[in-house]
Design an enzyme around this catalytic site. Structure first.
Site, PDB file in Angstrom:
ATOM      1  N   LYS A 159      53.440  42.127  42.163  1.00 17.26           N
ATOM      2  CA  LYS A 159      52.769  42.675  43.361  1.00 17.26           C
ATOM      3  C   LYS A 159      52.832  41.630  44.460  1.00 17.26           C
ATOM      4  CE  LYS A 159      48.075  43.266  43.748  1.00 17.26           C
ATOM      5  NZ  LYS A 159      47.793  42.368  44.900  1.00 17.26           N
TER       6      LYS A 159
ATOM      7  N   GLU B 284      51.817  41.036  48.902  1.00 19.69           N
ATOM      8  CA  GLU B 284      51.028  41.540  50.027  1.00 19.69           C
ATOM      9  C   GLU B 284      51.883  41.643  51.295  1.00 19.69           C
ATOM     10  OE1 GLU B 284      47.549  39.100  50.534  1.00 19.69           O
ATOM     11  OE2 GLU B 284      46.931  39.353  48.449  1.00 19.69           O
TER      12      GLU B 284
ATOM     13  N   GLU C 153      43.659  48.224  50.013  1.00 21.33           N
ATOM     14  CA  GLU C 153      42.381  47.520  49.826  1.00 21.33           C
ATOM     15  C   GLU C 153      41.539  47.589  51.097  1.00 21.33           C
ATOM     16  OE1 GLU C 153      42.620  43.585  48.144  1.00 21.33           O
ATOM     17  OE2 GLU C 153      40.474  43.222  48.440  1.00 21.33           O
TER      18      GLU C 153
ATOM     19  N   ASP D 232      50.630  39.198  40.231  1.00 25.03           N
ATOM     20  CA  ASP D 232      50.640  38.921  41.667  1.00 25.03           C
ATOM     21  C   ASP D 232      51.555  37.753  41.999  1.00 25.03           C
ATOM     22  OD1 ASP D 232      49.241  40.447  43.493  1.00 25.03           O
ATOM     23  OD2 ASP D 232      47.295  39.535  43.026  1.00 25.03           O
TER      24      ASP D 232
ATOM     25  N   ASP E  19      45.930  37.425  41.870  1.00 19.76           N
ATOM     26  CA  ASP E  19      45.695  36.038  42.302  1.00 19.76           C
ATOM     27  C   ASP E  19      44.208  35.850  42.609  1.00 19.76           C
ATOM     28  OD1 ASP E  19      45.637  37.451  44.675  1.00 19.76           O
ATOM     29  OD2 ASP E  19      47.049  36.158  45.749  1.00 19.76           O
ATOM     30  N   SER E  20      43.419  36.935  42.450  1.00 19.49           N
ATOM     31  CA  SER E  20      41.955  36.804  42.474  1.00 19.49           C
ATOM     32  C   SER E  20      41.503  35.857  41.366  1.00 19.49           C
ATOM     33  CB  SER E  20      41.290  38.173  42.289  1.00 19.49           C
ATOM     34  OG  SER E  20      41.808  38.832  41.150  1.00 19.49           O
TER      35      SER E  20
HETATM   36  O1  KIV Z   1      44.192  39.731  43.188  1.00 20.24           O
HETATM   37  C1  KIV Z   1      43.663  40.821  42.938  1.00 20.24           C
HETATM   38  O2  KIV Z   1      42.819  40.951  42.049  1.00 20.24           O
HETATM   39  C2  KIV Z   1      44.057  41.959  43.747  1.00 20.24           C
HETATM   40  C3  KIV Z   1      43.225  43.198  43.634  1.00 20.24           C
HETATM   41  C4  KIV Z   1      41.949  42.988  44.328  1.00 20.24           C
HETATM   42  C5  KIV Z   1      43.955  44.393  44.092  1.00 20.24           C
HETATM   43  O3  KIV Z   1      44.992  41.881  44.486  1.00 20.24           O
END
Ligand code: KIV
Length: 275
Positions: free
Chosen positions: A113, A115, A182, A83, A44-45
């Site tokens: 993924k 969090e 992280e 994510d 989600d970056s």
């Molecule tokens: O969103 C992302 O790119 C991430 C990484 C920084 C692990 O969660």
């Protein structure tokens, strides 16, 4: 060889480090895949590096599916993990399973993924029970940016370090196949890695993790809004791109591009008929 959650977990037993990079589009996913990287994270970056938001909070399910499906089309051998965006799983176990299912059905990923630690274990268990592998994410979890009050290294004092270890054990127990660590102190990440049977994937967590992940724009020097301490630029692609854009601008304005070899011909007799 196709990377799967099974090969990812077996690598830990064999002591083989796993590599993971983010990607958000088809062409980049293809390049990463062809380079032999084990896993691609549609992070989600993308909110920061693709959409220009200052954090990941505004990223939607539709964003993740749109970019995730493009990456999945480009990744032949890499394991694709998408994510779960902010508020797509925190609200309820039902929402978590429904949204993880959408990411797999529509985004065509092999894992999701999310969090968090103990507080999201019911979600991790339910998603895993539905046949969708889950990668957990602990330490600096960017969706908690407002609770953390900024991007800060996590797990530095005893209580926070203990909580991180407990959360890591809890997500493993809930069924996660791997966990991202992280921005945590390297020695703590190493300790967590030794305690767990599932592989840890570090980002700003030192070399003691079972694998590493980076945002590809950081690795290539393509994103300059902020550069975390843990980033190593393996190339200056941003400079190469800017130079190419400048040359294109110059040549178009000078009339030297497009040249003869870049054009399509038409027979003179056809042209004559047009006059
Ligand atoms: O969103 C992302 O790119 C991430 C990484 C920084 C692990 O969660």
């Amino acid at each position: 060889m196709k990377n799967t959650v099974i090969t990812f977990m077996e690598a830990k037993k064999k002591g083989i480090k796993q590599t993971m990079l983010t990607a958000y589009d088809y062409s980049t996913a293809k390049l990463i895949d062809e380079a032999g990287i084990n896993a691609i994270l549609v992070g989600d970056s993308l909110g920061n590096v693709m959409l220009g938001y200052e954090d990941t909070i505004s990223v939607t399910m539709e964003d993740m599916i749109h970019h995730g499906a493009a990456v999945s089309r480009g990744a032949k051998n890499a394991l694709v993990v998408i994510d779960m965006p902010f508020m797509s799983y925190q609200t309820s176990v039902y929402d978590a399973v429904t949204n993880a299912g959408r990411l797999m059905k529509e985004g065509r990923c092999q894992a999701v993924k999310l969090e968090g630690g103990k507080e999201v274990c019911p979600q991790i268990k339910a998603i895993t029970d539905a046949g969708i592998p889950v990668m957990a994410h602990l330490g600096l979890t960017p969706q908690h940016i407002n609770a953390f009050g900024g991007f800060k290294v996590q797990g530095k004092d005893e209580a926070a370090a203990r909580k991180l270890i407990e959360d890591a054990k809890a997500v493993e127990e809930a069924g996660a196949f791997s966990v991202v660590l992280e921005c945590v102190p390297a020695k703590l990440a190493e300790m967590v890695t030794k305690e767990l049977n599932i592989p840890t994937v570090g980002i700003g967590a030192g070399a003691g993790c079972d694998g590493q992940v980076l945002v590809y724009q950081d690795l290539l020097g393509m994103f300059s809004d902020f550069t975390p301490k843990f980033v190593k630029r393996f190339a200056e692609v941003g400079e190469v791109m800017k130079e190419a854009f400048r040359k294109y601008d110059e040549e178009v304005k000078a009339g030297s591009y497009p040249a003869e070899e870049h054009t399509f011909a038409i027979k003179d007799e056809v042209l004559e008929k047009l006059y």
